[in-house]
Enzyme design. Structure first.
Site, PDB file in Angstrom:
ATOM      1  N   CYS A 103      60.481  -2.787  30.190  1.00  0.00           N
ATOM      2  CA  CYS A 103      61.907  -2.591  30.523  1.00  0.00           C
ATOM      3  C   CYS A 103      62.653  -1.997  29.335  1.00  0.00           C
ATOM      4  O   CYS A 103      63.505  -1.118  29.496  1.00  0.00           O
ATOM      5  CB  CYS A 103      62.562  -3.911  30.926  1.00  0.00           C
TER       6      CYS A 103
ATOM      7  N   ARG B 259      60.495  -3.240  39.930  1.00  0.00           N
ATOM      8  CA  ARG B 259      61.137  -1.977  39.508  1.00  0.00           C
ATOM      9  C   ARG B 259      61.462  -1.121  40.725  1.00  0.00           C
ATOM     10  O   ARG B 259      60.753  -0.172  41.034  1.00  0.00           O
ATOM     11  CB  ARG B 259      60.221  -1.216  38.554  1.00  0.00           C
TER      12      ARG B 259
HETATM   13  C1  BEZ Z   1      57.936  -5.642  30.925  1.00  0.00           C
HETATM   14  O1  BEZ Z   1      57.224  -5.357  29.989  1.00  0.00           O
HETATM   15  O2  BEZ Z   1      59.003  -5.037  31.138  1.00  0.00           O
HETATM   16  C2  BEZ Z   1      57.502  -6.711  31.878  1.00  0.00           C
HETATM   17  C3  BEZ Z   1      56.158  -6.995  31.955  1.00  0.00           C
HETATM   18  C4  BEZ Z   1      55.733  -7.996  32.806  1.00  0.00           C
HETATM   19  C5  BEZ Z   1      56.649  -8.713  33.563  1.00  0.00           C
HETATM   20  C6  BEZ Z   1      57.997  -8.402  33.489  1.00  0.00           C
HETATM   21  C7  BEZ Z   1      58.413  -7.398  32.641  1.00  0.00           C
END
Ligand code: BEZ
Length: 219
Positions: free
Chosen positions: A56, A133
């Site tokens: 993110c 997402r």
């Molecule tokens: C992330 O890296 O954005 C992420 C990875 C796993 C679960 C939620 C967010």
């Protein structure tokens, strides 16, 4: 395959291309926002699983870097997650300090997931109730024109978001079709004829249904 999990991995399912999404009002990092006030402009509304997570963070840094590219296309961005407004603030401050960039588009807080659920941004069986997402491309009339859904562990491509936006804007302006790998400036395709005489008159096999639009033609 775990069928329960397979079945549950279907966010976006409630809303489809062509739908007008439900309106909402919420707190965001730029103050209160109301979806319907974005009418008249393109809007990309997207959810992310959580603040302070690696993928993110990379998405927000890259989106902030491309702020001018979205502006040029008269497209606003609006992000949303289950995290609180104060978590969003702390995350944006960390991004500014670590990456030297300010995220100026609103990030909505949705602690009860009331918006996320209405938009199908939440995978029903997710144990942590985070949003996945999901990305909605909403046109100036307030209609969903495209949507994508990626898992938490795969980040979105910002060039592809811009390309999709370019394609939607070009097909509206020229009443054409954007082929595979289309990029801004490429020719669009014409809609296939519905006239049998034109089909028989065509000089090559594909020309009655697979034809480029004359460049620069707009509707
Ligand atoms: C992330 O890296 O954005 C992420 C990875 C796993 C679960 C939620 C967010």
């Amino acid at each position: 395959m775990d069928t329960e999990q397979h079945h549950s991995a279907a966010p976006c399912a409630g809303l489809r291309i062509g739908d007008a999404p439900p309106d909402f009002e919420a707190r965001s990092t730029i103050g209160p926002v109301k979806l319907s006030t974005y009418r008249g402009r393109w809007l990309i509304l997207f959810s992310h699983p959580a603040d302070f997570t690696p993928v993110c963070t990379t998405e927000f840094v890259e989106l902030a870097k491309e702020a001018k590219a979205f502006e040029k296309r008269k497209c606003q961005l609006m992000a949303l997650s289950v995290d609180s407004l104060f978590s969003h603030f702390a995350w944006l401050r960390m991004i500014k300090e670590r990456f030297d960039i300010e995220v100026r588009f609103p990030i909505v807080e949705d602690p009860t997931l009331v918006i996320g659920r209405a938009f199908g941004m939440v995978a029903p069986s997710d144990n942590d109730s985070a949003t996945v997402r999901t990305t909605f491309f909403i046109d100036p009339e307030g209609i969903i024109r495209a949507m994508t859904c990626y898992p938490a562990n795969v980040g979105r491509s910002i060039p592809e978001m811009l390309r999709t936006l370019d394609a939607l804007q070009a097909i509206d302006a020229q009443d054409g079709l954007a082929p595979a790998n289309w990029q801004a400036g490429d020719a669009l395709l014409q809609s296939p004829t519905q006239d049998l005489d034109e089909v028989y008159r065509a000089t090559e096999e594909t020309t009655w249904f697979l034809r480029e639009m004359p460049k620069g033609k707009s509707k």
